[in-house]
Design an enzyme around this catalytic site. Structure first.
Site, PDB file in Angstrom:
ATOM      1  N   GLU A 146      -5.882   1.856  -7.345  1.00  0.00           N
ATOM      2  CA  GLU A 146      -6.121   3.153  -6.348  1.00  0.00           C
ATOM      3  C   GLU A 146      -7.342   3.858  -6.659  1.00  0.00           C
ATOM      4  OE1 GLU A 146      -2.465   5.314  -6.108  1.00  0.00           O
ATOM      5  OE2 GLU A 146      -1.419   3.915  -5.250  1.00  0.00           O
TER       6      GLU A 146
ATOM      7  N   ALA B 266       0.054  -2.207 -13.318  1.00  0.00           N
ATOM      8  CA  ALA B 266      -0.310  -3.083 -14.191  1.00  0.00           C
ATOM      9  C   ALA B 266      -0.287  -2.831 -15.601  1.00  0.00           C
ATOM     10  CB  ALA B 266      -1.786  -3.287 -13.685  1.00  0.00           C
TER      11      ALA B 266
ATOM     12  N   PHE C  50       0.721  -1.191  -0.034  1.00  0.00           N
ATOM     13  CA  PHE C  50      -0.107   0.075  -0.142  1.00  0.00           C
ATOM     14  C   PHE C  50       0.875   1.282  -0.004  1.00  0.00           C
ATOM     15  CE2 PHE C  50      -2.331  -3.314   2.450  1.00  0.00           C
ATOM     16  CZ  PHE C  50      -3.275  -3.717   1.446  1.00  0.00           C
TER      17      PHE C  50
END
Lengths: 316, 738
Positions: free
Chosen positions: B698, B518, B248
């Protein structure tokens, strides 16, 4: 964690005698609180006497129609017991409101009564704490105190007793049975079991050194509707900001104890008598003389509102 | 591969493997305990164990450390302190050094490492380290420190003479003239990453070469900063982090576990295993800084925003940075007259730094309440207000368009799916037993960042495709989406691809952070696959420009052959990286969404429980709908935590976060989270990268807390502007109890 020696007791009186004779020794049952405290060196016993083989693991009827709960009965088993669920619903509700399924599988009845406060300053060994290190001061006073006590606290300590089960037991007028190293037995009313901190906050209960809890007894069922209202930010796995254990009869009379507010489950019998007058009357009396901090002053109106919720449910 | 013009049709568009729901290929390893996390690598012979001693004071100096007792404790091999460690540098990404001494910069900053034969011995001996501190006065009160804190950041630039405030148009005039306006202050507290896996490292030296198994999101940053800290060449370090149990943002940077494991292993002449103890995680590490925000919005009666200002203050260690809570306000809504600024106070609390959606997460927590307040003043539906103020261009630089922006569709589709029309516009009207029920909405916004990312793809003689990149999988699904990408490019199923991640021996990737992982990492794999395709086609005598890779075969120009046959004469290796330059200047890349939430507030106790959540997301092509959904629901859960319970409590006397364990820093449990629905709009952003994908990890966090806060208001009629929305903040303003 300090190095320690370990033995498994075969006999209760012998176990009590060993612990009474060594100030550095402690009993261990489920260990769900003690081991954590040992890892952080908040508790530093050098000898552990494991009582799990002593056979105090049964729930039996007493001659006067109550229940005798062995000290080693797990929270899970106690909450699930058919007689407890039927006749002492407040107890089941309080237990399942606490901890997690895994912890309740391991935690014992006696250990739950003896769990120590969750004050964050008690847990941080860099901070002054009269409970952890007598005479060192109290960092919680003037610090972050949202979770801490509003009544029954002292200038030496503002911690709370954090449990749920004991709050229900307080409403049920339970008694704690013990044995000491001399084989002497006694029964302690739960009202007298947890101490108010005063100037000795390092001592949580009236147990003498080495005195071993063997059982908790519940008087015969008192009927009524049973409630445990636990208020917390998180829906599970959190200590109560305020909890209310109550048994309310059809006529509106009853009993009520509060958790998360004091060094012990907080019940004032004179306040019980005011239940028919409503929540505000009860809490005005029960919390007379309260000394909240700025952080936790909300616990007073919260206690009133949580009790009002219970009373509304009882009427519904 | 330079990506400077929008993508045209490419093999990914086939969407035979990419875009399909694919279970995690690393799932079985993880669920059976066979995926070795940092502390669990078994190949290390004869390790010793380390245990960290943290500072007992927040600011001051170490007068002396008495190690006599600890050295004499059973099993102790070595003790590292700043005095014995030799000269240490500071990582470029670290604001504060990771081993204190003689100066102490914050509470629980490491002051010593005890190395012993066993973990238990190291822990016991650590308690015997006696440190004598000279405590200094520190700055721990954000509100107090902000009173004299300077402005920071902004476009005005150093040396320009202008105050660092970003302005477009004339905010003050427009705000004064606006017929409808709100001016409110919002606060967000310090947050902890509270990831499941603690900081952990195993260090082993071989001569002057160091191998470190660790838990880190950004391999190359970690390696570079470890080299800088230890004062050794970067190429002497091999850093491996194949599995990460959550980060995180807390594991973006080199942390004390890595440095101390390396120092401890050197001192003990043994490999050292080290996991940071949970109660030290909060104060030793970084956190999301608290903010104090002021938002002013001015609008026409029809809802058109004419003036928008967002000012934020936060604090950090000297030479630290601000929490950029105003960033999304520069881009999310239209409005001709704009002002954003930040103040940065010096605090001697632990170092503030990135946590999931830094900037946007706390910024949206405030902005999206402000929009709800404005909508109410306008007597306008909050969905309609947001639609009214949509913009397809950067409001500060209208020549820059968003590459793709479907915020309006997210809002309208979400409203329809959620049953938004059933919401009572007047708050405090809906009751379900003891529950006051309300609905809230918020926009979701998070920038998409283009970053260079490299990969190497091998086609073995056995026909096995292997991808190697230093990309990390922090629970996000990187293994799986990389396998899908290589599978799509080479015409094989994802299961046929071996993915190797998280080692500094592999090409440097974008890493995992800022929701950039990603899209960029798979684009890097795409680039490497293009190289491999060229080689494979050539080997088979097929023109690479027209070759089609499908079903394990390569065909084109009337020819066809097994992919496997291309490597029969020897392994083929394609390596490349994706790089970006021009498109960022032309387009603003961002991801969008809409959050809809229904809550119940206990009319008696004021406790809020979430009843329903829906997120509609527009984030480009979704590479794997199940892992993307997992990211969004996780982010929504984290958003629920920040809305309702998460807060690091500051002790302003001692300069530390008091609730520094997982019992007292509450994050949501299952019982807090109801049914979560996630919808992805069918998008492909050809300007973003060849994958046509953007970040999503996010986005799900941004705005959700605002939607919850707005739902609470809709339930109760009591506005809370101070997160988290704990019961005491509205208890005595709730409707009276009977």
């Amino acid at each position: 964690m300090r190095a320690f020696t370990y033995e498994r007791a075969k006999d209760a009186v012998e176990a009590a005698r060993i612990v009474a004779g060594r100030p550095d020794a402690k009993f261990i049952a489920g260990g769900t609180n003690l081991l954590d405290l040992m890892k952080l060196e908040i508790e530093t016993p050098t000898h552990l006497v494991d009582v799990q083989d002593l056979g105090f693991d049964k729930i039996e009827k007493t001659r006067d129609g109550g229940l005798r709960i062995g000290a080693l009965v797990t929270n899970t088993d106690l909450a699930a017991d058919e007689r407890v669920r039927r006749d002492y619903g407040v107890l089941t509700r309080a237990i399942v409101a606490g901890a997690s399924g895994q912890l309740r599988n391991k935690a014992s009845t006696a250990g739950n009564l003896l769990q120590r406060t969750r004050c964050p300053y008690f847990y941080d060994t860099n901070m002054a704490c009269n409970k952890r290190k007598p005479g060192s001061g109290c960092a919680a006073i003037g610090g972050y105190s949202r979770q801490l006590g509003v009544i029954g606290v002292s200038n030496a300590c503002i911690a709370t007793f954090p449990g749920d089960m004991a709050v229900a037991m307080r409403v049920l007028d339970a008694a704690i049975e013990t044995v000491d190293g001399g084989g002497q037995k006694r029964s302690i009313p739960i009202a007298e079991f947890h101490r108010l901190w005063g100037d000795r906050p390092e001592i949580d209960t009236v147990l003498k050194p080495g005195e071993l809890i063997t059982a908790v007894t519940l008087p015969r069922p008192i009927g009524g509707r049973h409630f445990y209202e636990k208020v917390r930010d998180r829906a599970s796995y959190a200590y109560a900001l305020v909890s209310v254990a109550a048994v309310i009869q059809r006529d509106g009379t009853g009993r009520v104890a509060f958790g998360g507010v004091a060094p012990r489950p907080w019940r004032v019998e004179a306040a019980d008598a005011l239940l028919p007058q409503g929540a505000a009357a009860v809490t005005a009396r029960a919390f007379q003389g309260a000394t909240p901090t700025r952080d936790n002053a909300f616990k007073l109106p919260l206690a009133t509102r949580a009790l009002a919720s219970v009373i509304a449910q009882a009427k519904a | 591969m330079q990506f400077d013009t929008p993508a045209t049709t490419n093999p990914i568009d086939r969407m035979k493997v990419v875009g399909r729901p694919h279970e995690r290929i690393d799932g079985p390893l993880k669920t059976t305990g066979q995926a070795p996390y940092a502390y669990e690598h078994r190949a290390i012979a004869n390790p010793a164990y380390g245990y960290i001693v943290g500072s007992a004071v927040a600011k001051g100096t170490i007068r002396s450390i008495n190690l006599d007792e600890a050295r004499g404790a059973p099993g102790v091999l070595s003790i590292v302190t700043a005095a014995t460690a030799g000269k240490l540098g500071k990582g470029q990404m670290n604001t504060v050094k990771l081993l204190a001494g003689p100066q102490v910069d914050h509470y629980h900053q490491a002051v010593a490492l005890v190395v012993a034969e066993t973990f238990e011995q190291a822990r016991a001996a650590a308690a015997l380290v006696r440190v004598d501190y000279a405590r200094a006065t520190g700055s721990y009160d954000l509100d107090e420190a902000l009173k004299s804190a300077p402005l920071t950041g902004g476009d005005s630039g150093e040396g320009s003479g202008a105050p660092p405030v970003d302005r477009t148009g004339k905010f003050e005039d427009a705000f004064a003239a606006a017929p409808v306006k709100i001016d409110a202050e919002y606060t967000t507290p310090d947050h902890s990453h509270a990831m499941m896996e603690p900081f952990a490292s195993i260090a082993a030296w071989n001569g002057d070469e160091l191998t470190l198994w660790t838990s880190n999101q950004m391999i190359d940053w970690g390696r570079g900063d470890l080299a800088k800290t230890l004062g050794i060449p970067k190429d002497k370090i091999t850093l491996m982090s194949p599995y990460v149990g959550g980060g995180f943002g807390g594991k973006l940077f080199l942390r004390a576990d890595a440095v101390l494991a390396a120092l401890g292993a050197k001192a003990a002449k043994r490999p050292v295993k080290l996991a940071m103890q949970r109660p030290m995680m909060v104060n030793n590490a970084t956190h999301r800084p608290a903010t104090r925000q002021r938002i002013r919005l001015g609008a026409q009666p029809d809802g058109t925003i004419t003036a928008i200002a967002h000012e934020s203050g936060s604090g950090d260690q000297p030479n630290g940075g601000p929490e950029a809570a105003v960033n999304q306000t520069k881009l999310l809504y239209a409005g001709a007259n704009r002002l954003t600024s930040m103040r940065l106070a010096v605090l001697n609390l632990p170092e503030g730094n990135a946590m999931r959606a830094p900037g946007e997460a706390p910024g949206m927590m405030a902005l999206e309440i402000a929009m709800d307040e404005l909508a109410e003043k306008l007597r306008m539906d909050p969905v309609a207000l947001r639609i009214k103020n949509d913009t397809q261009v950067d409001p500060e630089k209208p020549e820059r368009r968003f590459s793709q922006r479907q915020l309006v569709r997210c809002l309208t589709e979400g409203a329809q799916r959620f049953g938004w029309s059933r919401r009572s516009a007047t708050p405090g009207q809906v009751r379900d037993g003891k529950w006051l029920v309300g609905m809230g909405v918020a926009a979701a916004f998070r920038n998409h960042v283009n970053r260079t990312s490299g990969a190497r793809v091998r086609l073995g003689q056995d026909g096995v495709v292997t991808v190697e990149t230093d990309m990390t999988d922090i629970g996000t699904g990187s293994y799986t989406i990389i396998a899908q990408t290589a599978g799509e490019m080479l015409g094989v199923p994802a299961e046929a691809v071996v993915v190797k991640l998280g080692s500094s021996a592999f090409p440097v990737s974008a890493g995992s952070g800022g929701q950039w992982g990603a899209a960029n990492a798979t684009a890097g794999v795409y680039a490497a696959c293009v190289k491999l395709r060229e080689q494979a086609a050539q080997r088979l005598g097929i023109d690479p420009a027209t070759a089609d890779f499908a079903d394990g075969r390569v065909s084109g120009g009337g020819k066809s052959g097994d992919l496997r046959a291309a490597a029969s004469g020897g392994e083929l290796v394609g390596e490349d990286k994706i790089e970006f330059d021009k498109l960022d200047k032309t387009y603003q890349f961002a991801t969008f969404g809409a959050h809809f939430v229904e809550v119940g507030v206990d009319a008696y106790t004021g406790i809020t429980r979430i009843r329903r959540m829906l997120a509609v997301c527009a984030a480009g092509r979704i590479i794997n709908p199940v892992s993307a959904r997992s990211q969004v629901i996780g982010a929504m859960t984290m958003g629920a935590g920040s809305a309702l319970m998460e807060e690091l409590a500051v002790d302003k006397r001692f300069g530390m976060f008091v609730n520094h364990d997982l019992a007292s820093y509450e994050v949501p449990v299952h019982a807090d989270i109801p049914q979560q629905e996630v919808v992805f709009l069918d998008e492909a952003d050809e300007k973003a990268n060849p994958m046509k994908a953007k970040g999503v990890g996010e986005l799900g966090m941004c705005g959700v807390a605002g939607a919850i806060a707005n739902a609470v208001y809709n339930a109760t009629g009591v506005r809370i502007r101070d997160y988290p929305l704990t019961l005491e903040k509205h208890l005595e303003r709730l409707p009276p109890i009977v």
